[in-house]
Design a protein around this motif. Structure first.
Motif, PDB file in Angstrom:
ATOM      1  N   SER A  59       0.843  -1.194   0.000  1.00 24.65           N
ATOM      2  CA  SER A  59       0.000   0.000   0.000  1.00 24.65           C
ATOM      3  C   SER A  59       0.878   1.244   0.000  1.00 24.65           C
ATOM      4  CB  SER A  59      -0.938   0.024   1.213  1.00 24.65           C
ATOM      5  OG  SER A  59      -0.201   0.212   2.412  1.00 24.65           O
ATOM      6  N   TYR A  60       0.297   2.328  -0.470  1.00 23.05           N
ATOM      7  CA  TYR A  60       0.954   3.631  -0.491  1.00 23.05           C
ATOM      8  C   TYR A  60      -0.010   4.600   0.180  1.00 23.05           C
ATOM      9  CZ  TYR A  60       2.974   7.949  -2.375  1.00 23.05           C
ATOM     10  OH  TYR A  60       3.537   9.187  -2.511  1.00 23.05           O
ATOM     11  N   SER A  61       0.493   5.377   1.142  1.00 22.07           N
ATOM     12  CA  SER A  61      -0.373   6.294   1.884  1.00 22.07           C
ATOM     13  C   SER A  61       0.366   7.594   2.161  1.00 22.07           C
ATOM     14  CB  SER A  61      -0.787   5.676   3.221  1.00 22.07           C
ATOM     15  OG  SER A  61      -1.405   4.427   3.035  1.00 22.07           O
ATOM     16  N   SER A  62      -0.422   8.639   2.429  1.00 23.35           N
ATOM     17  CA  SER A  62       0.152   9.939   2.755  1.00 23.35           C
ATOM     18  C   SER A  62       0.157  10.164   4.267  1.00 23.35           C
ATOM     19  CB  SER A  62      -0.632  11.045   2.049  1.00 23.35           C
ATOM     20  OG  SER A  62      -1.986  11.012   2.443  1.00 23.35           O
ATOM     21  N   LYS A  63       0.872  11.182   4.677  1.00 23.85           N
ATOM     22  CA  LYS A  63       1.021  11.509   6.099  1.00 23.85           C
ATOM     23  C   LYS A  63      -0.347  11.683   6.760  1.00 23.85           C
ATOM     24  CE  LYS A  63       3.514  14.415   9.288  1.00 23.85           C
ATOM     25  NZ  LYS A  63       4.656  15.307   9.414  1.00 23.85           N
ATOM     26  N   GLY A  64      -0.461  11.126   7.959  1.00 25.13           N
ATOM     27  CA  GLY A  64      -1.692  11.260   8.728  1.00 25.13           C
ATOM     28  C   GLY A  64      -2.693  10.148   8.499  1.00 25.13           C
ATOM     29  N   VAL A  65      -2.478   9.309   7.484  1.00 28.18           N
ATOM     30  CA  VAL A  65      -3.399   8.199   7.240  1.00 28.18           C
ATOM     31  C   VAL A  65      -3.260   7.192   8.374  1.00 28.18           C
ATOM     32  CG1 VAL A  65      -3.840   6.172   5.768  1.00 28.18           C
ATOM     33  CG2 VAL A  65      -3.537   8.431   4.737  1.00 28.18           C
ATOM     34  N   VAL A  66      -4.415   6.777   8.903  1.00 25.78           N
ATOM     35  CA  VAL A  66      -4.462   5.702   9.884  1.00 25.78           C
ATOM     36  C   VAL A  66      -5.285   4.582   9.269  1.00 25.78           C
ATOM     37  CG1 VAL A  66      -5.279   4.974  12.167  1.00 25.78           C
ATOM     38  CG2 VAL A  66      -4.246   7.231  11.885  1.00 25.78           C
ATOM     39  N   ARG A  67      -4.668   3.443   9.104  1.00 30.11           N
ATOM     40  CA  ARG A  67      -5.381   2.251   8.642  1.00 30.11           C
ATOM     41  C   ARG A  67      -5.709   1.475   9.905  1.00 30.11           C
ATOM     42  NH1 ARG A  67      -5.321   1.789   2.876  1.00 30.11           N
ATOM     43  NH2 ARG A  67      -3.816   3.253   2.020  1.00 30.11           N
ATOM     44  N   ALA A  68      -6.985   1.452  10.239  1.00 34.18           N
ATOM     45  CA  ALA A  68      -7.448   0.914  11.524  1.00 34.18           C
ATOM     46  C   ALA A  68      -7.076  -0.554  11.699  1.00 34.18           C
ATOM     47  CB  ALA A  68      -8.952   1.105  11.654  1.00 34.18           C
ATOM     48  N   ILE A  69      -7.428  -1.092  12.838  1.00 37.98           N
ATOM     49  CA  ILE A  69      -7.095  -2.470  13.183  1.00 37.98           C
ATOM     50  C   ILE A  69      -7.960  -3.420  12.359  1.00 37.98           C
ATOM     51  CG2 ILE A  69      -6.939  -4.149  15.056  1.00 37.98           C
ATOM     52  CD1 ILE A  69      -5.028  -1.707  15.309  1.00 37.98           C
ATOM     53  N   HIS A  70      -7.322  -4.178  11.478  1.00 40.67           N
ATOM     54  CA  HIS A  70      -8.013  -5.138  10.611  1.00 40.67           C
ATOM     55  C   HIS A  70      -7.558  -6.554  10.932  1.00 40.67           C
ATOM     56  CE1 HIS A  70      -8.218  -1.658   7.507  1.00 40.67           C
ATOM     57  NE2 HIS A  70      -9.265  -1.628   8.312  1.00 40.67           N
ATOM     58  N   ALA A 118       0.055  -3.915  16.515  1.00 36.70           N
ATOM     59  CA  ALA A 118      -0.501  -5.263  16.564  1.00 36.70           C
ATOM     60  C   ALA A 118      -1.331  -5.381  17.834  1.00 36.70           C
ATOM     61  CB  ALA A 118       0.611  -6.305  16.569  1.00 36.70           C
ATOM     62  N   VAL A 119      -2.530  -5.977  17.727  1.00 30.75           N
ATOM     63  CA  VAL A 119      -3.431  -6.139  18.872  1.00 30.75           C
ATOM     64  C   VAL A 119      -3.737  -7.619  19.047  1.00 30.75           C
ATOM     65  CG1 VAL A 119      -5.687  -5.569  19.843  1.00 30.75           C
ATOM     66  CG2 VAL A 119      -4.491  -3.895  18.422  1.00 30.75           C
ATOM     67  N   ASP A 120      -3.508  -8.125  20.256  1.00 30.05           N
ATOM     68  CA  ASP A 120      -3.774  -9.537  20.553  1.00 30.05           C
ATOM     69  C   ASP A 120      -5.281  -9.728  20.728  1.00 30.05           C
ATOM     70  OD1 ASP A 120      -3.905 -12.158  21.425  1.00 30.05           O
ATOM     71  OD2 ASP A 120      -2.360 -11.926  22.965  1.00 30.05           O
ATOM     72  N   LEU A 121      -5.893 -10.481  19.822  1.00 28.19           N
ATOM     73  CA  LEU A 121      -7.332 -10.762  19.877  1.00 28.19           C
ATOM     74  C   LEU A 121      -7.611 -12.231  20.170  1.00 28.19           C
ATOM     75  CD1 LEU A 121      -8.431  -8.623  16.786  1.00 28.19           C
ATOM     76  CD2 LEU A 121      -8.536  -8.009  19.212  1.00 28.19           C
ATOM     77  N   ARG A 122      -6.609 -12.955  20.668  1.00 28.14           N
ATOM     78  CA  ARG A 122      -6.759 -14.387  20.967  1.00 28.14           C
ATOM     79  C   ARG A 122      -7.437 -14.536  22.326  1.00 28.14           C
ATOM     80  NH1 ARG A 122      -0.497 -15.703  20.362  1.00 28.14           N
ATOM     81  NH2 ARG A 122      -0.584 -13.939  21.806  1.00 28.14           N
ATOM     82  N   PHE A 159      -4.321 -11.994  15.656  1.00 25.62           N
ATOM     83  CA  PHE A 159      -4.020 -10.604  15.978  1.00 25.62           C
ATOM     84  C   PHE A 159      -4.716  -9.686  14.989  1.00 25.62           C
ATOM     85  CE2 PHE A 159      -0.958 -12.308  18.717  1.00 25.62           C
ATOM     86  CZ  PHE A 159      -0.268 -11.324  19.400  1.00 25.62           C
ATOM     87  N   GLY A 160      -5.016  -8.473  15.437  1.00 28.00           N
ATOM     88  CA  GLY A 160      -5.435  -7.408  14.553  1.00 28.00           C
ATOM     89  C   GLY A 160      -4.208  -6.577  14.223  1.00 28.00           C
ATOM     90  N   HIS A 161      -4.291  -5.812  13.139  1.00 31.13           N
ATOM     91  CA  HIS A 161      -3.138  -5.039  12.698  1.00 31.13           C
ATOM     92  C   HIS A 161      -3.574  -3.724  12.057  1.00 31.13           C
ATOM     93  CE1 HIS A 161      -0.223  -3.955   9.452  1.00 31.13           C
ATOM     94  NE2 HIS A 161       0.553  -3.976  10.509  1.00 31.13           N
ATOM     95  N   GLY A 162      -2.833  -2.667  12.343  1.00 30.65           N
ATOM     96  CA  GLY A 162      -3.063  -1.371  11.720  1.00 30.65           C
ATOM     97  C   GLY A 162      -1.793  -0.552  11.737  1.00 30.65           C
TER      98      GLY A 162
END
Length: 181
Positions: A51-62, A85-89, A117-120
């Motif tokens: 992916s390519y993103s600009s400053k300030g972009v937050v890609r939420a926890i997926h 990284a978010v532990d969802l186990r 895990f979730g990731h963003g």
């Protein structure tokens, strides 16, 4: 390659060995044998995403659920991001906890995020190119997520609130209390 386990079991920071000289540098970004030995399990990656993103972009926890759950190996090709990284186990001693690290083209660190895990991430530089390997194929019907400003997680994305850019889809994600794998 230096491998360090984070406080979230199964989540590892990987730092490559750089070979530098007057011409530039060389490093091995991935070696399946060495990677699997380092993390202590067999992971076979089947899909690469970029992916390519600009400053300030937050890609939420997926995350992906059920038989489409994914482990990921992520890195930054250009720019800087705060990777989360978010532990969802369920049943994990670190369930609901998150780990964050700055990944950049300069530091060349990678993060291995295990299944469950979730990731963003958030973009800290003017632009960033983000690359990740997945051990399972994406399945739209199995995707889930957690809103970026979840009060329970309280993630500091290191972006001023008035500069955060989030997609409409990510703004509609549930909180941690509702979402789980």
């Amino acid at each position: 390659m230096k491998v360090t386990e984070t406080e979230l079991k199964g989540c590892f920071i990987l730092e490559p060995t750089l070979f530098k000289d007057e011409r530039g540098y060389f490093f091995e970004s991935f070696n399946a044998k060495n990677f699997n030995e380092a993390i202590g399990e067999e992971v076979s990656f089947v899909q690469d995403n970029q992916s390519y993103s600009s400053k300030g972009v937050v890609r939420a926890i997926h995350y992906q659920q059920g038989k489409f759950t994914q482990a990921k190996l992520v890195r930054v090709l250009s720019g800087r991001v705060l990777d989360v990284a978010v532990d969802l186990r369920k049943g994990s001693p670190t369930f609901g906890q998150h780990f964050s690290i700055e990944l950049s083209a300069e530091n060349k660190k990678q993060l291995f995020i295990p299944k469950g895990f979730g990731h963003g991430f958030s973009v800290l530089s003017e632009t960033a190119e983000f690359f990740y390997k997945c051990d399972n194929f994406y399945n739209k019907a199995s995707e889930g997520g957690i809103v970026y400003n979840d009060p329970r997680l309280n993630i500091d994305w290191q972006i001023p609130l008035n500069e955060i850019k989030v997609s409409e889809k990510d703004l509609e994600l549930p909180t941690m209390q509702i979402a789980s794998l």
